[in-house]
Design a protein around this motif. Structure first.
Motif, mmCIF file in Angstrom:
data_model
loop_
_atom_site.group_PDB
_atom_site.id
_atom_site.type_symbol
_atom_site.label_atom_id
_atom_site.label_comp_id
_atom_site.label_asym_id
_atom_site.label_seq_id
_atom_site.Cartn_x
_atom_site.Cartn_y
_atom_site.Cartn_z
ATOM 1 N N VAL A 185 0.842 -1.207 0.000
ATOM 2 C CA VAL A 185 0.000 0.000 0.000
ATOM 3 C C VAL A 185 0.873 1.251 0.000
ATOM 4 O O VAL A 185 0.565 2.253 -0.653
ATOM 5 N N LEU A 186 1.994 1.192 0.729
ATOM 6 C CA LEU A 186 2.895 2.346 0.771
ATOM 7 C C LEU A 186 3.762 2.418 -0.488
ATOM 8 O O LEU A 186 4.181 3.505 -0.899
ATOM 9 N N ALA A 187 4.036 1.258 -1.106
ATOM 10 C CA ALA A 187 4.963 1.227 -2.248
ATOM 11 C C ALA A 187 4.358 1.863 -3.500
ATOM 12 O O ALA A 187 5.078 2.509 -4.271
ATOM 13 N N ILE A 188 3.058 1.716 -3.682
ATOM 14 C CA ILE A 188 2.443 2.226 -4.924
ATOM 15 C C ILE A 188 2.602 3.747 -5.039
ATOM 16 O O ILE A 188 3.118 4.245 -6.049
ATOM 17 N N PRO A 189 2.212 4.536 -4.009
ATOM 18 C CA PRO A 189 2.456 5.992 -4.139
ATOM 19 C C PRO A 189 3.937 6.347 -4.222
ATOM 20 O O PRO A 189 4.314 7.307 -4.907
ATOM 21 N N PHE A 197 8.266 8.605 -7.375
ATOM 22 C CA PHE A 197 9.650 8.525 -7.831
ATOM 23 C C PHE A 197 9.758 8.646 -9.346
ATOM 24 O O PHE A 197 10.768 9.116 -9.869
ATOM 25 N N ARG A 198 8.723 8.246 -10.059
ATOM 26 C CA ARG A 198 8.758 8.345 -11.518
ATOM 27 C C ARG A 198 8.824 9.798 -11.985
ATOM 28 O O ARG A 198 9.323 10.090 -13.051
ATOM 29 N N HIS A 252 15.095 1.085 -11.522
ATOM 30 C CA HIS A 252 16.130 1.489 -10.572
ATOM 31 C C HIS A 252 15.624 1.405 -9.136
ATOM 32 O O HIS A 252 16.292 0.858 -8.250
ATOM 33 N N LEU A 253 14.403 1.920 -8.918
ATOM 34 C CA LEU A 253 13.855 1.944 -7.551
ATOM 35 C C LEU A 253 13.594 0.524 -7.038
ATOM 36 O O LEU A 253 13.975 0.177 -5.916
ATOM 37 N N LEU A 254 12.979 -0.299 -7.884
ATOM 38 C CA LEU A 254 12.692 -1.678 -7.460
ATOM 39 C C LEU A 254 13.985 -2.457 -7.238
ATOM 40 O O LEU A 254 14.098 -3.246 -6.298
ATOM 41 N N ALA A 268 10.969 6.018 3.020
ATOM 42 C CA ALA A 268 12.139 6.882 2.812
ATOM 43 C C ALA A 268 12.254 7.305 1.351
ATOM 44 O O ALA A 268 12.898 8.314 1.051
ATOM 45 N N SER A 269 11.645 6.550 0.437
ATOM 46 C CA SER A 269 11.718 6.889 -0.985
ATOM 47 C C SER A 269 11.018 8.208 -1.300
ATOM 48 O O SER A 269 11.199 8.757 -2.392
ATOM 49 N N PHE A 270 10.225 8.700 -0.353
ATOM 50 C CA PHE A 270 9.579 10.000 -0.562
ATOM 51 C C PHE A 270 10.531 11.157 -0.229
ATOM 52 O O PHE A 270 10.185 12.309 -0.441
ATOM 53 N N ARG A 271 11.688 10.857 0.355
ATOM 54 C CA ARG A 271 12.580 11.920 0.824
ATOM 55 C C ARG A 271 13.880 11.940 0.020
ATOM 56 O O ARG A 271 14.170 11.010 -0.719
ATOM 57 N N ARG A 272 14.688 13.011 0.235
ATOM 58 C CA ARG A 272 15.902 13.186 -0.584
ATOM 59 C C ARG A 272 17.192 13.159 0.215
ATOM 60 O O ARG A 272 18.271 13.166 -0.370
#
Lengths: 50, 218
Positions: free
Chosen positions: A34-38, A43-44, B113-115, B179-183
């Protein structure tokens, strides 16, 4: 954790399993998903030139 | 000339492999692997030398001590905090130092890259979880012996180990995804910790709103 059962006997567990295995695995899988989708959608499009 | 794109599966595996090797080269996982037995010994010392569990409880062999050792180690929350910090750090460190732009020049989509990064970090988290299990079992074997351990005990331990692996990977996934939401590494770690606290707070919601069996941190 509350989960330390003996799969072969099921009666001499030190800890008691409160929830079913399917509940356990579905929650463990669904919560990060659920957190990974947004996160992927964000990130795209995010700026990486900082 | 632009290099040809690879199929998703290959690109993902190569990205994950590269990420895994990059993290390993930092020596940080090695420090984790060496520190975990010493960390577990804190609880071993407490239970065997301070509380003398074998005088008070019927600890006939190592696997009778493993649940108590694990309970003590897990309730210290240091392992979980380390997993979250590790996941958040390696998710954001490229972004903080600008290396993410170098990755951006590779024949790899951002999603790949992210995955790949998430998979590489998760592989390290699986290794440290296995190290945690082996450390707890190893100390218990050293102190309480293996005499009397049967097939059902080993099956119980294997099932528990699998579930602990799933829990740790899911916890790490929460950390690296948030953490992927942050820089920056600091903001990534703070966000991962807040996400964990938020999941814990969910357990305080009324049961008719969210049944406790659907709460991640029970």
């Amino acid at each position: 954790m509350q989960e330390f059962p003996n799969p072969l006997s099921g009666s001499d567990s030190i800890f008691l399993r409160l929830y079913s295995l399917s509940d356990f695995y579905s929650v463990m899988l669904a919560t990060p998903l659920v957190l990974a989708i947004p996160a992927i959608l964000y990130f795209r499009r995010r700026d990486i030139t900082e | 000339m632009v290099p040809p794109r690879q199929p998703l599966r290959n690109a993902l595996l190569r990205s994950a492999h590269a990420e895994f090797l990059k993290i390993w080269a930092s020596r940080m996982p090695l420090v984790f692997l060496l520190a975990i037995p010493a960390f577990c010994y804190l609880m071993v010392f407490e239970l065997y030398h301070v509380e003398h569990i074998e005088e008070h409880l019927a600890v006939r062999h190592a696997l009778h001590a493993v649940p108590m050792l694990f309970f003590g180690v897990w309730k210290m929350l240091l392992f979980q905090a380390a997993v979250l910090a590790f996941a958040a750090f390696w998710t954001t460190v490229d972004s903080q130092y600008g290396m993410i732009r170098v990755v951006g020049t590779q024949p790899l989509s951002r999603v790949e890259h992210l995955l790949g990064k998430w998979l590489g970090i998760s592989a390290h988290l699986a290794l440290v979880t296995i190290a945690l299990i082996l450390s707890i079992v190893g100390w218990a074997v050293l102190y309480s012996g293996v005499h009397g351990i049967g097939a059902s005990d080993i099956a119980m331990l294997l099932r528990f180990s699998l579930e602990l692996l799933v829990v740790t990977l899911a916890l790490g996934a929460v950390g690296l995804v948030t953490a992927s939401f942050r820089r920056t590494t600091a903001s990534g770690m703070v966000t991962a910790m807040i996400a964990f606290i938020g999941l814990a707070v969910m357990s305080m919601l009324p049961f008719h709103v969210v049944p406790p069996r659907f709460v991640f941190v029970r």
